[in-house]
Design a protein around this motif. Structure first.
Motif, PDB file in Angstrom:
ATOM      1  N   ILE A  73     -10.248 -11.711  -7.366  1.00  0.00           N
ATOM      2  CA  ILE A  73      -9.967 -11.928  -5.949  1.00  0.00           C
ATOM      3  C   ILE A  73      -9.704 -10.612  -5.230  1.00  0.00           C
ATOM      4  O   ILE A  73     -10.145 -10.388  -4.110  1.00  0.00           O
ATOM      5  CB  ILE A  73      -8.784 -12.906  -5.807  1.00  0.00           C
ATOM      6  CG1 ILE A  73      -9.341 -14.334  -5.843  1.00  0.00           C
ATOM      7  CG2 ILE A  73      -8.018 -12.677  -4.520  1.00  0.00           C
ATOM      8  CD1 ILE A  73      -8.301 -15.387  -5.822  1.00  0.00           C
ATOM      9  N   MET A  74      -9.016  -9.714  -5.908  1.00  0.00           N
ATOM     10  CA  MET A  74      -8.709  -8.443  -5.231  1.00  0.00           C
ATOM     11  C   MET A  74      -9.887  -7.465  -5.247  1.00  0.00           C
ATOM     12  O   MET A  74      -9.817  -6.412  -4.631  1.00  0.00           O
ATOM     13  CB  MET A  74      -7.446  -7.805  -5.799  1.00  0.00           C
ATOM     14  CG  MET A  74      -7.398  -7.687  -7.296  1.00  0.00           C
ATOM     15  SD  MET A  74      -5.768  -7.152  -7.840  1.00  0.00           S
ATOM     16  CE  MET A  74      -5.559  -5.682  -6.860  1.00  0.00           C
ATOM     17  N   GLU A  93       2.757  -7.405  11.009  1.00  0.00           N
ATOM     18  CA  GLU A  93       3.310  -8.336  10.021  1.00  0.00           C
ATOM     19  C   GLU A  93       2.202  -9.111   9.316  1.00  0.00           C
ATOM     20  O   GLU A  93       2.182  -9.271   8.104  1.00  0.00           O
ATOM     21  CB  GLU A  93       4.164  -9.377  10.750  1.00  0.00           C
ATOM     22  CG  GLU A  93       5.657  -9.198  10.631  1.00  0.00           C
ATOM     23  CD  GLU A  93       6.365 -10.178  11.559  1.00  0.00           C
ATOM     24  OE1 GLU A  93       6.016 -11.367  11.546  1.00  0.00           O
ATOM     25  OE2 GLU A  93       7.254  -9.735  12.305  1.00  0.00           O
ATOM     26  N   GLN A  94       1.312  -9.610  10.163  1.00  0.00           N
ATOM     27  CA  GLN A  94       0.231 -10.440   9.671  1.00  0.00           C
ATOM     28  C   GLN A  94      -0.702  -9.668   8.756  1.00  0.00           C
ATOM     29  O   GLN A  94      -1.083 -10.145   7.699  1.00  0.00           O
ATOM     30  CB  GLN A  94      -0.530 -10.955  10.888  1.00  0.00           C
ATOM     31  CG  GLN A  94      -1.698 -11.784  10.579  1.00  0.00           C
ATOM     32  CD  GLN A  94      -1.935 -12.821  11.653  1.00  0.00           C
ATOM     33  OE1 GLN A  94      -2.304 -13.915  11.359  1.00  0.00           O
ATOM     34  NE2 GLN A  94      -1.721 -12.493  12.896  1.00  0.00           N
ATOM     35  N   TYR A  97       0.954  -9.138   5.476  1.00  0.00           N
ATOM     36  CA  TYR A  97       0.963 -10.382   4.697  1.00  0.00           C
ATOM     37  C   TYR A  97      -0.396 -10.618   4.026  1.00  0.00           C
ATOM     38  O   TYR A  97      -0.473 -10.883   2.831  1.00  0.00           O
ATOM     39  CB  TYR A  97       1.310 -11.547   5.618  1.00  0.00           C
ATOM     40  CG  TYR A  97       1.159 -12.923   5.013  1.00  0.00           C
ATOM     41  CD1 TYR A  97       1.972 -13.330   3.956  1.00  0.00           C
ATOM     42  CD2 TYR A  97       0.202 -13.811   5.489  1.00  0.00           C
ATOM     43  CE1 TYR A  97       1.836 -14.592   3.406  1.00  0.00           C
ATOM     44  CE2 TYR A  97       0.068 -15.078   4.947  1.00  0.00           C
ATOM     45  CZ  TYR A  97       0.886 -15.467   3.907  1.00  0.00           C
ATOM     46  OH  TYR A  97       0.754 -16.717   3.372  1.00  0.00           O
ATOM     47  N   LEU A  98      -1.461 -10.479   4.808  1.00  0.00           N
ATOM     48  CA  LEU A  98      -2.792 -10.731   4.262  1.00  0.00           C
ATOM     49  C   LEU A  98      -3.146  -9.714   3.184  1.00  0.00           C
ATOM     50  O   LEU A  98      -3.793 -10.036   2.194  1.00  0.00           O
ATOM     51  CB  LEU A  98      -3.833 -10.723   5.384  1.00  0.00           C
ATOM     52  CG  LEU A  98      -3.688 -11.885   6.364  1.00  0.00           C
ATOM     53  CD1 LEU A  98      -4.609 -11.712   7.555  1.00  0.00           C
ATOM     54  CD2 LEU A  98      -3.965 -13.213   5.673  1.00  0.00           C
ATOM     55  N   GLN A 100      -0.935  -8.251   1.255  1.00  0.00           N
ATOM     56  CA  GLN A 100      -0.134  -8.596   0.078  1.00  0.00           C
ATOM     57  C   GLN A 100      -0.795  -9.724  -0.709  1.00  0.00           C
ATOM     58  O   GLN A 100      -0.747  -9.747  -1.938  1.00  0.00           O
ATOM     59  CB  GLN A 100       1.274  -9.022   0.506  1.00  0.00           C
ATOM     60  CG  GLN A 100       2.185  -7.831   0.786  1.00  0.00           C
ATOM     61  CD  GLN A 100       3.554  -8.297   1.231  1.00  0.00           C
ATOM     62  OE1 GLN A 100       3.688  -8.968   2.243  1.00  0.00           O
ATOM     63  NE2 GLN A 100       4.571  -7.948   0.471  1.00  0.00           N
ATOM     64  N   LEU A 101      -1.410 -10.660   0.002  1.00  0.00           N
ATOM     65  CA  LEU A 101      -2.110 -11.743  -0.687  1.00  0.00           C
ATOM     66  C   LEU A 101      -3.255 -11.211  -1.526  1.00  0.00           C
ATOM     67  O   LEU A 101      -3.668 -11.816  -2.501  1.00  0.00           O
ATOM     68  CB  LEU A 101      -2.643 -12.768   0.320  1.00  0.00           C
ATOM     69  CG  LEU A 101      -1.630 -13.672   1.009  1.00  0.00           C
ATOM     70  CD1 LEU A 101      -2.363 -14.688   1.868  1.00  0.00           C
ATOM     71  CD2 LEU A 101      -0.740 -14.385   0.009  1.00  0.00           C
ATOM     72  N   LYS A 102      -3.764 -10.044  -1.124  1.00  0.00           N
ATOM     73  CA  LYS A 102      -4.846  -9.431  -1.903  1.00  0.00           C
ATOM     74  C   LYS A 102      -4.298  -8.493  -2.968  1.00  0.00           C
ATOM     75  O   LYS A 102      -5.042  -7.734  -3.580  1.00  0.00           O
ATOM     76  CB  LYS A 102      -5.792  -8.662  -0.976  1.00  0.00           C
ATOM     77  CG  LYS A 102      -6.730  -9.544  -0.192  1.00  0.00           C
ATOM     78  CD  LYS A 102      -7.812 -10.144  -1.069  1.00  0.00           C
ATOM     79  CE  LYS A 102      -8.862 -10.877  -0.220  1.00  0.00           C
ATOM     80  NZ  LYS A 102      -9.791 -11.634  -1.079  1.00  0.00           N
ATOM     81  N   LYS A 106       3.776  -3.887  -0.403  1.00  0.00           N
ATOM     82  CA  LYS A 106       4.074  -3.820   1.025  1.00  0.00           C
ATOM     83  C   LYS A 106       3.946  -2.381   1.558  1.00  0.00           C
ATOM     84  O   LYS A 106       3.332  -2.141   2.601  1.00  0.00           O
ATOM     85  CB  LYS A 106       5.486  -4.345   1.268  1.00  0.00           C
ATOM     86  CG  LYS A 106       5.730  -4.696   2.717  1.00  0.00           C
ATOM     87  CD  LYS A 106       7.051  -5.408   2.868  1.00  0.00           C
ATOM     88  CE  LYS A 106       7.290  -5.706   4.338  1.00  0.00           C
ATOM     89  NZ  LYS A 106       8.489  -6.507   4.555  1.00  0.00           N
TER      90      LYS A 106
END
Lengths: 308, 437
Positions: A73-74, A93-94, A97-98, A100-102, A106
């Motif tokens: 995925i990454m 922020e957004q 977040y996106l 970090q999902l990858k 942070k």
């Protein structure tokens, strides 16, 4: 391993509907790969399978020599056609977040975002909410989020929609730069001129089947029409046209010249040497224009879809 | 990669930072308490007005029992005709006129007593007056018949049955009431929680769909993870809101009581009065003591464990369905057709809880419904204070968990397909088809 991505005999059904039928494509490392097809052909399904959003019913996908799995995925960055962002969340922020999902940390996400925001001159959007931005602005942020984790494989579905020509150009340059830095790009679009401009390889999917693929030049060679655009000056143009028409299959050509010449598209038989045609023409008059007609991606697309 | 904590954190923070959520959190208790305070204040205001009632007792038998109190003033009229009295009361704008006609022989009968007033009098006042006359006349009759009133009083016996289970657990009527309150509160809390926060989850799924971010997200995380993250994050936000409500409500209640001089806790609703009648005991002290013992008589450990387990499982069961609905539709107006099948078992559970469990906590109906997974969380929570065998609780919980895992699987299927579907208003048939994808 020359191929970054290999899709082998993939089929996918939705109920009774066959979305993909035994489709195989290979995407060479470092290439820009155009994934083409009419609406509803199955492109998005194929892209979703590569992104592991949907699972194939049959067949396999290999990424960089390994069977596709959750950890990849990454390695993939995906900009879907149906895209959006959380409207009431702040841009910075957004994006974090996106990222970090990858799998980015942070701090790392923040560092890279700062770089990209400066690069695209959107630094002062950091604390704005998406709903305060225009569509094009949001698209820019989405582009950044897609490429931020520096994936091996980038998938862009209609990346230029919503951009003005200046920003579309900017994004195009960024895509080319990413490729230079080693990324492989899958590029799905209906804008044939950008395929012409960017893609090294293409595949054409129609009604769930792959009907065409290969290097763009090879595909063009395959669709060669052996036709030459000719401009020729002569004292008696009507006579000459008649004479040529008897020897070759001829149609009227339309291009701009300085003088009033006889303009024709002349088709020769496959395997015939164009020099023979040229020699013949030079005997008949003064040749001012002699160009081989190369089919555009647009022509190939329409022809291939209509023939199948 | 496990992104669940990250998703939970985002869902929680987005909910908590949302302006309308903040306003709701802080305004609701304020509105609620103000509402109660205003009602209490108005009731008190109403009670403060003294009602003047004139009494014209031509029989002369009962006039001495009408003694003025704080809220009612009795005004004895004598030697007046009925018409004069009526005119007088009307003129002086008194509350009403109680007229007892002259009785030639025998006791006063109903037809002898009439209450005249401008508007229809309050029921409590009429029953109070009836009570006074009845008591007095009964007493007079007894004396007349030569019954020794003191002996009669002394011979009265009051019985309160001791209740004890075969295992030796003692209970009482007070116990039942306390159990009722506990079970009812637990069941009702779950019901409210599911409706409020289930809807919130549904809306947040729809929002992700309409903003079209969903495909970006699920190219990074599994849909199931996203769904669970949403459910857990929203629930945590809900719990935070609930805790703030309770704390804020308590503080405001105290403040309001001080400011308005109204003891809100003492304000009685008709239901409370009924409850109090049910546990009427002679001494107030022992009443409080009874409540305390009743509280400790509750199977507390069992109650708390069961509450947590049934609450969580029941909530997750329903909220996963809400998430699935959110995924299946494009906008909130399309949710109607799917809401009914969710709300029905829930409402059914609450009604069964209220009507059957109270009457017969271990009857067939309550027992059966405390095993059916969609009603069991609410019904079982209401039953447990009355003592449910552990095996029943365990079996019910196992059924619930099984169903919960099934619905999460089911919801995840719908969710996975639904979040990528646009522009279609799905039918049930369509949803069944999605499961097979």
């Amino acid at each position: 391993m020359n191929n970054l991505l290999e899709v082998n005999n993939v089929s996918k059904y939705f109920g009774d509907f066959k979305a993909l039928n035994n489709v195989s494509v290979s995407i060479p490392k470092g290439s820009i790969f155009g994934l083409l097809g009419p609406n509803g052909a199955g492109k998005t399904t194929l892209i979703r399978i590569v992104n592991q959003i949907t699972m194939p019913d049959a067949g396999s996908v290999v990424l960089d020599g390994e069977a596709l799995s959750q950890k990849h995925i990454m390695d993939i960055g995906y900009l879907p056609e149906e895209r959006g962002l959380y409207k009431s969340m702040k841009v910075g922020e957004q994006a974090i977040y996106l990222a970090q999902l990858k799998g980015l940390s942070k701090a790392e996400a923040k560092k890279r975002l700062k770089y990209w925001f400066e690069r695209l001159e959107i630094g002062d959007w950091w604390n704005k909410k998406i709903q305060e931005l225009s569509k094009g602005m949001a698209q820019k942020i989405q582009f950044v989020v897609t490429v931020l984790h520096e994936p091996k494989l980038l998938i862009f579905d209609e990346p230029f929609s919503g951009f003005d020509p200046i920003n579309a150009n900017l994004i195009k340059d960024e895509i080319l730069r990413l490729r230079e830095n080693g990324a492989t790009v899958i590029f799905s679009t209906h804008r044939m001129e950008s395929v012409e401009e960017l893609c090294d390889d293409i595949a054409l999917i129609h009604k769930s089947n792959k009907i065409l693929d290969g290097k763009l030049v090879d595909v063009k060679r395959q669709f060669k029409i052996n036709t030459f655009e000719v401009g020729i000056r002569s004292n008696n143009q009507l006579e000459l046209e008649k004479e040529i028409s008897e020897k070759f299959s001829v149609s009227k050509a339309n291009f701009k010249t300085l003088e009033d010449e006889l303009k024709l598209n002349i088709k020769i038989n496959p395997g015939e040497n164009p020099n023979d045609l040229l020699n013949y023409l030079t005997q008949k008059g003064e040749v001012s224009h002699f160009v081989e007609l190369i089919p555009s991606v647009n022509d190939i697309f329409i022809q291939a879809v209509n023939n199948s | 990669m496990n992104h669940l904590p990250l998703i939970i954190k985002r869902e929680y923070l987005t909910k908590v930072k949302n302006k309308s959520f903040i306003i709701m959190t802080f305004l609701s208790p304020l509105i609620f308490i103000t509402f109660i305070a205003v009602i209490a204040y108005l009731t008190q205001l109403n009670n403060d007005k003294v009602k003047v009632i004139s009494v014209l007792d031509d029989s002369g038998l009962v006039r001495h029992v009408f003694k003025s109190t704080e809220h009612t003033a009795y005004n004895n009229l004598e030697g007046m005709s009925l018409n004069d009295a009526k005119a007088l009361v009307q003129e002086s704008e008194g509350y009403g006129l109680l007229y007892i006609s002259k009785v030639s022989e025998g006791p006063i009968k109903s037809k002898n007593v009439t209450f005249y007033s401008e508007e229809s009098p309050s029921i409590t006042l009429i029953s109070a007056i009836e009570n006074k006359i009845q008591t007095e006349l009964t007493l007079q009759n007894r004396i007349h018949e030569g019954i020794d009133v003191e002996k009669l009083e002394a011979s009265k016996v009051q019985i309160e049955i001791n209740q004890e289970s075969f295992k030796g657990e003692k209970t009482s009527k007070v116990d039942s009431v306390v159990k009722l309150i506990f079970g009812g509160a637990a069941g009702y809390l779950l019901f409210m929680f599911i409706i409020i926060y289930g809807n919130m989850i549904m809306r947040s799924v729809i929002e992700e769909k309409t903003s079209r971010i969903i495909e970006v997200i699920i190219s990074s995380v599994k849909p199931v993870q996203l769904m669970l993250g949403k459910i857990i994050g929203t629930s945590l936000a809900g719990i935070s809101q609930f805790v703030i409500w309770i704390i804020l409500g308590g503080v405001l209640m105290t403040v309001a009581s001080f400011v308005l001089g109204v003891d809100l806790a003492q304000m009685q609703t008709p239901q409370q009065q009924m409850v109090e009648q049910a546990m009427a005991t002679p001494e107030i002290n022992s009443e409080i003591q009874n409540i305390v013992t009743a509280f400790f008589n509750l199977p507390l450990l069992n109650l708390i464990t069961a509450f947590i387990l049934f609450f969580i499982c029941g909530y997750l069961l329903y909220s996963s369905l809400y998430a699935a609905i959110g995924a299946a539709v494009d906008n909130e107006t399309d949710t109607q057709q799917f809401m009914l099948p969710i709300l029905m078992p829930l409402v059914l559970a609450v009604y069964i809880g209220i009507f059957t469990v109270i009457e017969d906590p271990h009857g067939t109906v309550s027992t059966v419904f405390s095993f059916i997974p969609f009603t069991s969380p609410v019904v079982m929570l209401m039953r447990i204070p009355f003592g449910v065998p552990i095996w029943q609780q365990v079996v019910s919980l196992i059924i619930l968990i099984g169903t919960f895992m099934f619905t999460v699987w089911f919801a995840a299927k719908i969710y996975r397909v639904g979040i990528l579907m646009y522009g279609k208003k799905p039918s049930y048939k369509e949803l069944i088809k999605w499961i097979k994808y």
